[in-house]
Design a protein around this motif. Sequence first.
Motif, short mmCIF file in Angstrom:
data_model
loop_
_atom_site.label_atom_id
_atom_site.label_comp_id
_atom_site.label_asym_id
_atom_site.label_seq_id
_atom_site.Cartn_x
_atom_site.Cartn_y
_atom_site.Cartn_z
N GLU A 146 82.02 55.22 36.03
CA GLU A 146 81.73 53.82 35.75
C GLU A 146 81.68 53.10 37.11
OE1 GLU A 146 81.12 51.43 33.44
OE2 GLU A 146 81.35 50.13 35.18
N ASN A 147 80.56 52.41 37.35
CA ASN A 147 80.40 51.87 38.70
C ASN A 147 81.40 50.78 39.05
OD1 ASN A 147 79.18 49.89 37.19
ND2 ASN A 147 77.13 50.17 38.06
N ASP A 168 69.29 49.05 41.55
CA ASP A 168 68.21 48.93 40.58
C ASP A 168 68.91 48.98 39.22
OD1 ASP A 168 65.96 49.35 38.99
OD2 ASP A 168 65.71 51.44 39.60
N PHE A 466 63.53 61.53 33.38
CA PHE A 466 64.41 60.39 33.63
C PHE A 466 63.55 59.15 33.49
CE2 PHE A 466 66.00 57.09 36.41
CZ PHE A 466 67.31 56.99 35.96
N LYS A 470 62.37 54.96 40.62
CA LYS A 470 61.56 54.21 41.59
C LYS A 470 60.68 55.20 42.36
CE LYS A 470 63.05 49.93 41.52
NZ LYS A 470 62.92 49.95 40.07
N SER A 498 68.40 58.43 39.07
CA SER A 498 67.98 59.78 39.46
C SER A 498 68.28 60.10 40.93
CB SER A 498 66.48 59.95 39.20
OG SER A 498 65.75 59.20 40.14
N THR A 500 67.11 58.40 43.76
CA THR A 500 66.01 58.14 44.69
C THR A 500 66.53 57.63 46.04
OG1 THR A 500 64.78 57.46 42.74
CG2 THR A 500 63.75 57.04 44.86
N ASN A 523 76.74 56.64 36.11
CA ASN A 523 77.52 57.20 35.01
C ASN A 523 76.79 58.42 34.45
OD1 ASN A 523 75.44 56.09 33.55
ND2 ASN A 523 76.63 54.36 32.79
N ILE A 551 73.08 61.83 32.65
CA ILE A 551 72.22 61.55 33.81
C ILE A 551 72.75 62.17 35.09
CG2 ILE A 551 71.56 59.66 35.37
CD1 ILE A 551 71.17 57.98 32.81
C1 SAM Z 1 67.44 51.63 36.29
S1 SAM Z 1 68.37 53.02 36.54
C2 SAM Z 1 68.24 53.30 38.27
C3 SAM Z 1 67.08 54.16 38.64
C4 SAM Z 1 67.04 54.58 40.07
N1 SAM Z 1 66.76 53.51 40.96
C5 SAM Z 1 66.05 55.68 40.29
O1 SAM Z 1 65.13 55.54 41.10
O2 SAM Z 1 66.18 56.70 39.64
C6 SAM Z 1 70.01 52.43 36.34
C7 SAM Z 1 71.02 53.53 36.24
O3 SAM Z 1 72.32 52.97 36.29
C8 SAM Z 1 73.19 53.70 35.46
N2 SAM Z 1 74.23 52.77 35.00
C9 SAM Z 1 74.08 51.74 34.13
N3 SAM Z 1 75.26 51.13 33.94
C10 SAM Z 1 76.17 51.78 34.70
C11 SAM Z 1 77.57 51.63 34.93
N4 SAM Z 1 78.24 50.65 34.34
N5 SAM Z 1 78.18 52.48 35.76
C12 SAM Z 1 77.48 53.48 36.37
N6 SAM Z 1 76.16 53.66 36.20
C13 SAM Z 1 75.50 52.83 35.38
C14 SAM Z 1 72.34 54.21 34.33
O4 SAM Z 1 72.83 55.44 33.90
C15 SAM Z 1 70.96 54.33 34.98
O5 SAM Z 1 70.69 55.65 35.28
#
Ligand code: SAM
Length: 710
Positions: A146-147, A168, A466, A470, A498, A500, A523, A551
């Motif tokens: 969890e971030n 992102d 995925f 980006k 993913s 990136t 996560n 993921i």
């Molecule tokens: C929009 S994606 C990012 C994509 C990334 N920029 C890429 O190029 O692959 C957002 C990611 O944040 C993760 N995420 C969402 N909420 C989160 C949280 N509370 N803690 C950790 N990761 C989280 C999701 O699993 C998701 O894979």
Amino acid sequence: MSRLTDLIAQAKAKDQALGQELEREFKVLSSRRSFGLNFERHLPESVELPGRPVRKGDKVRILPSRGSTAKGDQRLWKVLKLETVNGKKTAQVDLLDAAEPEQQQVAAADLIVVAEFMDYIYPGLVSTGKVERGGDKPFHTVINGENFHAVEALTFTHRGKIDMIYVDPPYNTGAKDWKYNNDYVESEDLYRHSKWLAMIERRLKVARELLNPKDSILVVTIDEKEYLRLGLLLEQTFPEARMQMVSVSINPAAVARAGFFGRSDEYYFFLMFGAAGVKPTPLSEEWITTKGRTHKGDIRWDLLRKSGSSPTRDGHPETFYPFFISSDGKKFHSVGEPIGVGANRKDTMPPKGTIAVWPIRKNGTEGRWRLKPSTAREVLKAGCLRIGELKGQSTPIYYLAEGERQKIEDGTYDVIGKREDGSVITSTLESTERVTVPGTQWRIGSHDATQYGTRLLLKLLPDRRFPFPKSLFAVEDVLRLFLVGKRDALVLDFFAGSGTTAHAVMRINKQDGGRRQSILVTNNEVAADEQAKLRKGNLRPGDAEWEKWGICDYITKPRIEAAITGKTPDGEDIEGDYKFTDEFPMAEGFEENAEFFTLTYETPVAVSHNRAFERIAALLWMRAGSEGRRIQKLPVKGWEVADTYGLLIDLDKAAPFCKAAGAKRTIRIAYIVTDDERRFQSVARRLPEAIEPIRLYESYLTNFRFSMGR
Ligand SMILES: C[S@@+](CC[C@H](N)C(=O)[O-])C[C@H]1O[C@@H](n2cnc3c(N)ncnc32)[C@H](O)[C@@H]1O
């Protein structure tokens, strides 16, 4: 006393608890801004921790039975007692926040631990693998967790040290792209915007502690669903930052929807702190404005006479003065002085053999110059003023604006000679690359998210999908625009998806031999449609068979491993080449190191020192730069010195420890374990100045107690 406070006082007299609750809500409301972004903070936020063993005192939810796809009981319970009944671990749980007390006896395996963000957490890190191809380079790290909690933990390791945060986040599309308190936020949720804002704000507030206030960048990407609210939130949360928004075309084909414009772009917010700013960077021809005269090979001479807004002499007497040039228009003689308000230019007598040139506009009225005379003299001396075609007192004068003069200084253009009027003759750029600072509209082919996000990822991880990575090259460009020259930069992405960002950091490292490091947090969510399938197959979060599809385990870690090794998870060479700035076969990989971790939630109760230390060992190593060897176990001899840090646990051994640490030039930190401040100080004084002494409590986990969500 206002009517409301009066009523609250009355309510308190009748029902103390209710009155206090009302008062708290009233305070929240009255502290809201009258302008700006007002939203419900939705407290508390909570997260389920699959796989975390259930302990006495934990907050838990009761899971629906295996095989069920029902949402299940969302109420929170507290574990009062754990016992083994008929060989099965069973918990006695008590309903939290209940109007009527309620208790149950539940199989521990049917419970899932929940952490609310106001709870104290004791984070740990467990290594789940690494890839090493980078020799003594620092490690990129990927944290599965969890971030919010991971970023809290990073306040110990990286406070004020991060050069760039690139995130992102979920765009809040309503299409099951994120969960709040374990529930997907869907488009019909009336609170979808405030839930999203509360989620983002909470994380940004912790993350700000990590940014270097003197020189760092925060980049947040977003699309049309939330960009308006996000812009205000960022402005409110970071009033000290300089902020710009860039529109980035990510889908040149544009997604069509009846009655709407085709959607082709998304938005990047850039927040610059302290000295940070966009750096002139070598960029391909696509980046350069093609309209008119800009940057198409030759340096750009501009008309010195002001056009655009306030182009006339009125109100600007300091920029109405003559240039004296030889009567044949070939040479500058001198720069005159402003003649003052109301003076007639015809009263000015040019020196012998010269004519006076004035800023006369096309319609014959009096204009003004862009520079004051003192600056004009300096620019003339530098050869950056030029005489145009002779037209008497209206002869055009050209100059090189500051940005163009800079290009001579930084070597983009060479001075290859001088004209008769003293102006510089510069080289013409042959290459298709230019060192430049782009504008705020990016329509760059390499930013196409389908081609260079989704399809590129498929080359590294064939058959794994995925949603919406980006474009690798878009992230690379963002990094280059700020981190050129910062070869040791630290980049954090706590919505890493993913991965990136790490991949792009490795690309720019290869381009300039950098040792930049990325820290990724994501996560281990399993995609919504996949979840339903797994549940029907009797699986639950926390089961190994479930988690392997998450993921982080299925995409992020394998992608980074593939990028470094040049091989797919099946061991095949990755097909295809990297394109654009640096072209080479993807199968070559990168000479980089990466280590993968899972965030754990420890309890300081009844944990042995050895086990507690093992869980925080990686945090100590990360604070010292994520480089070289890690001290993974408590040293039996009472101290140990690794490559970048040392650890002293027996203060009677301070002498050999200080000697060994001082003898190694690469040591940055000495962790000294003692509950006694005076003894800590006395050891700290014996260390060389270059080594930072850090005190750790003997009960290791209490050094890492966080609760920033309060
Ligand atoms: C929009 S994606 C990012 C994509 C990334 N920029 C890429 O190029 O692959 C957002 C990611 O944040 C993760 N995420 C969402 N909420 C989160 C949280 N509370 N803690 C950790 N990761 C989280 C999701 O699993 C998701 O894979």
